[in-house]
Design a protein around this motif. Structure first.
Motif, mmCIF file in Angstrom:
data_model
loop_
_atom_site.group_PDB
_atom_site.id
_atom_site.type_symbol
_atom_site.label_atom_id
_atom_site.label_comp_id
_atom_site.label_asym_id
_atom_site.label_seq_id
_atom_site.Cartn_x
_atom_site.Cartn_y
_atom_site.Cartn_z
ATOM 1 N N ALA A 17 68.542 -25.637 -26.438
ATOM 2 C CA ALA A 17 67.448 -26.167 -27.266
ATOM 3 C C ALA A 17 66.102 -25.648 -26.767
ATOM 4 O O ALA A 17 65.243 -25.254 -27.566
ATOM 5 C CB ALA A 17 67.473 -27.691 -27.262
ATOM 6 N N GLY A 18 65.912 -25.622 -25.461
ATOM 7 C CA GLY A 18 64.673 -25.085 -24.896
ATOM 8 C C GLY A 18 64.516 -23.604 -25.178
ATOM 9 O O GLY A 18 63.431 -23.125 -25.525
ATOM 10 N N ALA A 21 63.626 -23.118 -28.812
ATOM 11 C CA ALA A 21 62.218 -23.474 -29.017
ATOM 12 C C ALA A 21 61.307 -22.344 -28.552
ATOM 13 O O ALA A 21 60.330 -21.999 -29.235
ATOM 14 C CB ALA A 21 61.885 -24.772 -28.277
ATOM 15 N N ASP A 22 61.629 -21.732 -27.408
ATOM 16 C CA ASP A 22 60.838 -20.599 -26.923
ATOM 17 C C ASP A 22 60.924 -19.414 -27.886
ATOM 18 O O ASP A 22 59.927 -18.743 -28.155
ATOM 19 C CB ASP A 22 61.309 -20.161 -25.534
ATOM 20 N N LYS A 24 61.507 -19.514 -31.083
ATOM 21 C CA LYS A 24 60.748 -19.835 -32.296
ATOM 22 C C LYS A 24 59.258 -19.613 -32.066
ATOM 23 O O LYS A 24 58.555 -19.145 -32.957
ATOM 24 C CB LYS A 24 61.000 -21.285 -32.715
ATOM 25 N N GLU A 29 59.586 -19.649 -36.527
ATOM 26 C CA GLU A 29 60.645 -20.605 -36.864
ATOM 27 C C GLU A 29 61.567 -20.091 -37.955
ATOM 28 O O GLU A 29 62.776 -20.260 -37.877
ATOM 29 C CB GLU A 29 60.028 -21.939 -37.302
#
Length: 94
Positions: A17-18, A21-22, A24, A29
């Motif tokens: 997930a991290g 996120a990075d 994106k 996104e």
């Protein structure tokens, strides 16, 4: 109205997930969401595995293995290099 405080649910794949996120933040996104959506639909642009959970479509290990010999692995990049040092035992003189 329900006034109970809900405890935050931990993510089953926190490292992925991290990482997502990075990605994106860097690539946008829409592009990353599209890759994940395609991976979930059976295409190979996205696959992740963490804590026994998987998301996306894994590809054959045979298609993702690129043999790399020691000369390439030990290679370094120099500013202004013209590539003449590649395959030699010495660093470029740039």
């Amino acid at each position: 109205m329900d006034m109970r405080v809900r405890k935050p649910v931990s993510h089953p794949m926190p490292e992925i997930a991290g990482f997502v996120a990075d990605m994106k933040a860097v690539f946008g996104e829409q592009e990353i969401d599209d890759a994940i959506r395609r991976g979930k639909a059976g295409e190979p642009p996205f696959y992740a595995c963490e804590n026994g959970h998987t998301v996306g479509t894994a590809t054959s290990a045979q298609t993702n293995v690129w043999p790399v010999d020691r000369a390439v692995r030990d290679r370094h990049y120099c500013a202004g290099c013209d590539g003449s040092c590649v395959g030699t035992a010495k660093s470029c003189s740039a």
